[in-house]
Design a protein around this motif. Structure first.
Motif, PDB file in Angstrom:
ATOM      1  N   ALA A  26       0.548  -1.259  -0.236  1.00 30.24           N
ATOM      2  CA  ALA A  26       0.275   0.344   0.097  1.00 30.24           C
ATOM      3  C   ALA A  26       0.688   1.236   0.101  1.00 30.24           C
ATOM      4  O   ALA A  26       0.596   2.214  -0.233  1.00 30.24           O
ATOM      5  CB  ALA A  26      -0.865  -0.174   1.245  1.00 30.24           C
ATOM      6  N   ILE A  27       2.131   1.120   0.352  1.00 29.39           N
ATOM      7  CA  ILE A  27       2.465   2.547   0.365  1.00 29.39           C
ATOM      8  C   ILE A  27       3.176   3.182  -0.703  1.00 29.39           C
ATOM      9  O   ILE A  27       2.935   4.108  -0.931  1.00 29.39           O
ATOM     10  CB  ILE A  27       3.839   2.290   1.506  1.00 29.39           C
ATOM     11  N   PRO A  28       4.178   1.841  -1.324  1.00 29.06           N
ATOM     12  CA  PRO A  28       4.799   2.093  -2.700  1.00 29.06           C
ATOM     13  C   PRO A  28       2.674   2.909  -3.410  1.00 29.06           C
ATOM     14  O   PRO A  28       2.963   3.203  -4.338  1.00 29.06           O
ATOM     15  CB  PRO A  28       4.601   1.333  -3.195  1.00 29.06           C
ATOM     16  N   SER A  29       2.145   2.341  -3.543  1.00 32.73           N
ATOM     17  CA  SER A  29       0.550   2.022  -4.119  1.00 32.73           C
ATOM     18  C   SER A  29       0.512   4.090  -3.672  1.00 32.73           C
ATOM     19  O   SER A  29      -0.224   4.646  -4.676  1.00 32.73           O
ATOM     20  CB  SER A  29      -0.487   1.227  -3.622  1.00 32.73           C
ATOM     21  N   VAL A  30       0.614   4.220  -2.873  1.00 29.34           N
ATOM     22  CA  VAL A  30       0.557   5.979  -2.434  1.00 29.34           C
ATOM     23  C   VAL A  30       0.805   6.676  -2.783  1.00 29.34           C
ATOM     24  O   VAL A  30       1.272   7.877  -3.422  1.00 29.34           O
ATOM     25  CB  VAL A  30       0.442   6.473  -0.686  1.00 29.34           C
ATOM     26  N   ILE A  31       2.330   6.576  -2.857  1.00 34.74           N
ATOM     27  CA  ILE A  31       3.673   7.659  -2.696  1.00 34.74           C
ATOM     28  C   ILE A  31       4.330   7.356  -4.106  1.00 34.74           C
ATOM     29  O   ILE A  31       5.567   8.300  -5.246  1.00 34.74           O
ATOM     30  CB  ILE A  31       4.613   7.937  -1.787  1.00 34.74           C
ATOM     31  N   ILE A  32       5.095   6.456  -5.255  1.00 34.97           N
ATOM     32  CA  ILE A  32       6.001   5.965  -5.730  1.00 34.97           C
ATOM     33  C   ILE A  32       5.288   7.211  -7.436  1.00 34.97           C
ATOM     34  O   ILE A  32       6.296   7.164  -7.606  1.00 34.97           O
ATOM     35  CB  ILE A  32       6.043   4.546  -6.413  1.00 34.97           C
ATOM     36  N   GLY A  33       4.428   6.408  -7.534  1.00 35.11           N
ATOM     37  CA  GLY A  33       3.811   7.549  -8.285  1.00 35.11           C
ATOM     38  C   GLY A  33       4.540   9.378  -7.883  1.00 35.11           C
ATOM     39  O   GLY A  33       5.325  10.098  -9.260  1.00 35.11           O
ATOM     40  N   TYR A  34       4.243   9.983  -7.362  1.00 36.55           N
ATOM     41  CA  TYR A  34       4.534  11.757  -6.946  1.00 36.55           C
ATOM     42  C   TYR A  34       6.083  11.387  -6.690  1.00 36.55           C
ATOM     43  O   TYR A  34       6.877  12.595  -7.930  1.00 36.55           O
ATOM     44  CB  TYR A  34       3.667  11.425  -5.692  1.00 36.55           C
ATOM     45  N   ILE A  35       6.794  10.224  -6.428  1.00 33.79           N
ATOM     46  CA  ILE A  35       8.457  10.934  -6.393  1.00 33.79           C
ATOM     47  C   ILE A  35       9.081  10.136  -7.718  1.00 33.79           C
ATOM     48  O   ILE A  35       9.841  10.961  -8.134  1.00 33.79           O
ATOM     49  CB  ILE A  35       8.914   9.421  -5.041  1.00 33.79           C
ATOM     50  N   ALA A  36       8.033   9.086  -8.894  1.00 30.59           N
ATOM     51  CA  ALA A  36       8.685   8.715  -9.512  1.00 30.59           C
ATOM     52  C   ALA A  36       8.901   9.244 -10.896  1.00 30.59           C
ATOM     53  O   ALA A  36       9.576   9.894 -11.758  1.00 30.59           O
ATOM     54  CB  ALA A  36       8.685   7.362  -9.568  1.00 30.59           C
ATOM     55  N   ILE A  37       7.477  10.137 -11.067  1.00 28.22           N
ATOM     56  CA  ILE A  37       7.037  10.600 -12.231  1.00 28.22           C
ATOM     57  C   ILE A  37       7.672  11.762 -12.817  1.00 28.22           C
ATOM     58  O   ILE A  37       8.516  11.579 -13.584  1.00 28.22           O
ATOM     59  CB  ILE A  37       5.364  11.401 -12.449  1.00 28.22           C
ATOM     60  N   GLU A  38       8.747  12.694 -12.138  1.00 28.71           N
ATOM     61  CA  GLU A  38      10.000  13.699 -13.040  1.00 28.71           C
ATOM     62  C   GLU A  38      10.669  12.828 -13.440  1.00 28.71           C
ATOM     63  O   GLU A  38      10.560  13.091 -14.642  1.00 28.71           O
ATOM     64  CB  GLU A  38      10.166  14.681 -12.145  1.00 28.71           C
ATOM     65  N   PRO A  39      11.059  12.109 -12.258  1.00 29.09           N
ATOM     66  CA  PRO A  39      13.170  11.520 -13.551  1.00 29.09           C
ATOM     67  C   PRO A  39      12.288  10.285 -14.305  1.00 29.09           C
ATOM     68  O   PRO A  39      13.229   9.951 -15.171  1.00 29.09           O
ATOM     69  CB  PRO A  39      13.669  10.592 -12.196  1.00 29.09           C
ATOM     70  N   MET A  40      11.101   9.700 -14.099  1.00 27.50           N
ATOM     71  CA  MET A  40      10.971   8.149 -15.877  1.00 27.50           C
ATOM     72  C   MET A  40      10.536   9.310 -16.624  1.00 27.50           C
ATOM     73  O   MET A  40      11.046   8.373 -17.459  1.00 27.50           O
ATOM     74  CB  MET A  40      10.833   7.481 -14.362  1.00 27.50           C
ATOM     75  N   LEU A  41       9.508   9.314 -16.705  1.00 30.02           N
ATOM     76  CA  LEU A  41       9.577  10.138 -17.495  1.00 30.02           C
ATOM     77  C   LEU A  41      10.278  11.995 -18.325  1.00 30.02           C
ATOM     78  O   LEU A  41      10.084  11.562 -19.515  1.00 30.02           O
ATOM     79  CB  LEU A  41       7.531  10.557 -17.622  1.00 30.02           C
ATOM     80  N   PHE A  42      10.120  12.462 -17.248  1.00 32.63           N
ATOM     81  CA  PHE A  42      10.953  13.594 -17.919  1.00 32.63           C
ATOM     82  C   PHE A  42      12.261  14.112 -17.827  1.00 32.63           C
ATOM     83  O   PHE A  42      12.711  15.394 -18.458  1.00 32.63           O
ATOM     84  CB  PHE A  42      10.412  15.279 -17.956  1.00 32.63           C
ATOM     85  N   GLY A  43      13.176  13.587 -17.105  1.00 31.37           N
ATOM     86  CA  GLY A  43      14.436  13.507 -16.813  1.00 31.37           C
ATOM     87  C   GLY A  43      15.142  12.283 -17.279  1.00 31.37           C
ATOM     88  O   GLY A  43      14.391  12.103 -18.718  1.00 31.37           O
ATOM     89  N   GLU A  44      16.432  12.722 -17.376  1.00 26.84           N
ATOM     90  CA  GLU A  44      16.823  11.534 -18.023  1.00 26.84           C
ATOM     91  C   GLU A  44      17.628  10.028 -17.535  1.00 26.84           C
ATOM     92  O   GLU A  44      17.789   9.538 -17.777  1.00 26.84           O
ATOM     93  CB  GLU A  44      18.161  11.703 -17.892  1.00 26.84           C
ATOM     94  N   TYR A  45      16.066   9.543 -17.154  1.00 25.30           N
ATOM     95  CA  TYR A  45      16.566   8.810 -15.631  1.00 25.30           C
ATOM     96  C   TYR A  45      16.653   7.358 -17.085  1.00 25.30           C
ATOM     97  O   TYR A  45      17.823   6.189 -17.051  1.00 25.30           O
ATOM     98  CB  TYR A  45      14.851   8.273 -15.325  1.00 25.30           C
ATOM     99  N   PHE A  46      15.822   6.862 -17.972  1.00 26.17           N
ATOM    100  CA  PHE A  46      15.634   6.250 -18.931  1.00 26.17           C
ATOM    101  C   PHE A  46      16.692   6.348 -20.396  1.00 26.17           C
ATOM    102  O   PHE A  46      16.144   5.595 -21.415  1.00 26.17           O
ATOM    103  CB  PHE A  46      14.232   5.369 -19.682  1.00 26.17           C
ATOM    104  N   LYS A  47      17.667   7.020 -20.202  1.00 19.74           N
ATOM    105  CA  LYS A  47      18.222   7.639 -21.465  1.00 19.74           C
ATOM    106  C   LYS A  47      19.312   6.667 -21.684  1.00 19.74           C
ATOM    107  O   LYS A  47      19.972   6.120 -21.167  1.00 19.74           O
ATOM    108  CB  LYS A  47      18.942   8.622 -20.714  1.00 19.74           C
TER     109      LYS A  47
END
Length: 661
Positions: free
Chosen positions: A488-509
């Motif tokens: 339940a913990i990542p179900s609440v917070i993981i999206g808020y934390i990860a969206i910027e680096p994973m989608l718009f940062g260079e995480y998957f570069k």
């Protein structure tokens, strides 16, 4: 071999060691030691994955061979690892969800006689998935691909004394063989045209071969990469249960609940999504393949969601939601939003595992009754299961600030910005799917946890376990509720934390490739102003209001006016029948493929076996011998003068022949 490379090996081999010990020696070491050794194996794998993630975050990417399996001419078939951001993301998701499922299994399978066997299977399943995601070549990818298929067969049919379980695991195995045939053809074409199975070499040569066309049926010219990508995606359609190869997934609910969570959340069904994302340098060179992927995903996302509305088995409702969410991921892949697809894969893994394990907790509390029509009011009996189920359901429908919102909303936005053929239909499907998902998710939630109590305290109704006992519902033991809280913990917070680096940062570069012709992600980045701003803005958007209206309508139908759904069912009986028969896919498959195969088999038996082999060769030979014997028997009269006459005639013929010669 460096310390880091030893760590790479440890990730898949630790669960494999646990699986072998529990599987081969479980009878000797006992139940407790079996679950300890398998849980320890997956825990070691998770810790190693986190350490590798930290190493990769510092820029240390690895792509190399572990050993050469065989050499044929100039082609080397190798086992090797590709460790980059995409790989480590999958490794952490797989090992974390698998660890939660392992712990949960202690409570869920407590009374099952196949306890040690089950732990062995789920550890082997984890090993197979890790080998798949860590592969750096198509050979190892195919090995992991087939291994997860094989172990899923063993797990879905775990209770092998039930005819329904045997039917379900055979169905899953056969449907996946259809997809895997296309997958194998795609890999064969890669080897034929690229001369190698190594990812890096194939991706480097892909632009050179982008203009090559080949002739298929009827002399039709097809772009080579389009054919390869579609064939590879057919494999993904089988594994990731996309229309029309989706039919196996709802039936896979016949397996125990922990494996439903493992198959449907983080492992097998996400293999196809991961594979297409990994192949992004190839898919980007074929718009036809991308459109095909997008349309198939859109059909799955919308039409499988409709089926969830009428299900009454708690696990099947969650299974159809898995089908629908896999459709969303596939649509994102078709829109060239690979990072969004992987992001949704990750968030979905947590909240879907949570929903499945919560469903299992309800099943335990309800003494193995799975019918949501026989539940109600469980909130006061099972508070931890209730609150975690609510969190999972809210994440699933895309409630702002929860993890599912960020990934799901990003998919809708990315598809809206796509200009590929089929994107209009896909956009409609994913937006309409928001309402459908909210409606069936909260239909289940309200029927299970709210309203009047509709259960019978004198006996179980369900079939998820052989042990159905009566009694008042009760909260599950800590080994069941702890994984629920942890998920339940990542179900609440993981999206808020990860969206910027994973989608718009260079995480998957460097791990994912998007061509300049498909600017959806670039346009999406211009509209993004932070996770909090995105959630606040969502309160004014259509998807949010559709989700809210879906929840409100399900509350009105099932809490206030339960007579209305029954009235609609009677009024629109044809629509209900179509949904109840799952659009007729199972009926068609049973009639055409299974029935057709039986008829062909019967024909071969009657013509080939009975008429040709038995009738002509076996019985025909016997009849020839009998005929010859009958004729020669006429010559055996027993009179000596007959034999003397025959001898004289024989000598006469011989002498005549001799004189002529």
């Amino acid at each position: 071999m460096t310390e880091m490379q030893k760590l790479y090996l440890l990730v898949p081999l630790a669960p494999l060691a646990g699986a072998l010990i529990a599987g081969l020696f479980g009878w000797l070491i006992g139940r407790t030691a079996s679950h300890v050794v398998t849980i320890l194996g997956v825990a070691v794998s998770l810790v190693a994955s986190v350490l590798i993630f930290q190493d990769v975050a510092q820029g240390n990417v690895f792509n190399g061979s572990v050993y050469t399996w065989l050499t044929s001419g100039d082609t080397r078939f190798e086992i090797g690892f590709l460790i980059d951001k995409l790989t480590v993301t999958m490794m952490m998701v797989v090992t974390f969800v698998s660890l939660m499922v392992h712990i949960y299994t202690i409570g869920y399978m407590h009374d099952d006689p196949g306890y040690t066997r089950f732990f062995s299977y789920i550890s082997l399943f984890t090993f197979s998935m890790l080998m798949l995601v860590m592969a750096n070549n198509f050979l190892q990818l195919f090995f992991g691909w087939e291994a997860v298929g094989l172990v899923s067969y063993l797990l879905i049919g775990f209770w092998y004394t039930r005819p329904t379980a045997i039917y379900a695991n055979l169905k899953a195995f056969l449907v996946n063989r259809v997809g895997d045939f296309g997958f194998l053809l795609g890999i064969g074409m890669v080897l034929a045209y690229f001369g190698t199975l190594d990812y890096a070499a194939v991706f480097a040569r892909a632009p050179e071969l982008a203009g090559i066309t080949i002739q298929l049926i009827g002399g039709q010219e097809w772009q080579l990469l389009t054919v390869i990508c579609i064939l590879l995606f057919i494999g993904a359609m089988g594994k990731s249960a996309q229309f029309p190869l989706h039919v196996w997934l709802p039936d896979s609910m016949e397996g125990p609940t922990p494996i439903s969570a493992l198959i449907h959340a983080a492992t097998m069904v996400t293999a196809g999504i991961f594979m297409v994302a990994r192949m992004s340098p190839m898919f980007e060179l074929s718009e036809t393949a991308l459109s095909f992927v997008m349309v198939i995903g859109a059909i799955t996302a919308l039409f499988m969601g409709f089926l969830g509305i009428i299900q009454n088995d708690i696990k099947r409702v969650v299974a159809y939601s898995t089908l629908s969410q896999l459709g969303y991921m596939t649509v994102a892949l078709g829109a060239s939003a690979y990072s969004v697809a992987i992001f949704h894969l990750m968030t979905h893994a947590f909240f879907k595992a949570l929903l499945f394990l919560a469903a299992g907790s309800v099943i335990i509390g309800m003494h193995h009754n799975q019918d949501i029509r026989h539940m109600g009011g469980l909130r006061k009996y099972m508070p931890i299961t209730w609150i975690t189920s609510l969190i999972g359901s809210l994440a699933l429908i895309g409630t702002p600030f929860l993890s599912g919102f960020y990934s799901k909303d990003s998919i809708i936005e990315a598809v809206g910005l796509s200009h590929l053929p089929g994107s209009g239909f896909a956009y409609f499907a994913v937006v309409a799917g928001v309402f459908v998902t909210a409606f069936y998710s909260f239909r289940m939630y309200f029927l299970v946890f709210h309203g009047k109590e509709r259960f019978d305290t004198h006996g179980g109704h369900g079939h998820d376990d052989a042990h159905g006992h009566g009694g008042t519902p009760h909260e599950s033991p800590w080994v069941v509720t702890l994984p629920l809280i942890m998920l339940a913990i990542p179900s609440v917070i993981i999206g808020y934390i990860a969206i910027e680096p994973m989608l718009f940062g260079e995480y998957f570069k460097g791990a994912l490739h998007i061509s300049e012709q498909h600017p959806a992600m670039e346009e999406l980045a211009h509209e993004f102003h932070g996770a909090a701003a995105m959630a606040m803005h969502a309160l004014t958007t259509l998807p949010f209001w559709l989700a809210l209206s879906g929840v409100a309508l399900s509350w009105f139908f099932y809490m206030k006016r339960p007579d209305i759904p029954e009235m609609i069912k009677n009024r629109f009986s044809l629509v209900y029948t179509i949904l109840d028969r799952k659009y007729g896919f199972d009926d068609f498959n049973d009639w055409f493929f299974a029935g057709g195969a039986r008829k062909v088999g019967t024909g071969f038996f009657r013509f080939g076996d009975v008429a040709v082999i038995d009738g002509f060769f076996v019985n025909g030979a016997a009849r020839m011998v009998a005929l010859f014997s009958r004729i020669t028997r006429e010559w055996q009269s027993g009179y000596i003068y007959h034999y003397a006459f025959a001898m004289i005639i024989g000598v006469l013929i011989f002498v005549t022949w001799f004189v002529r010669a």
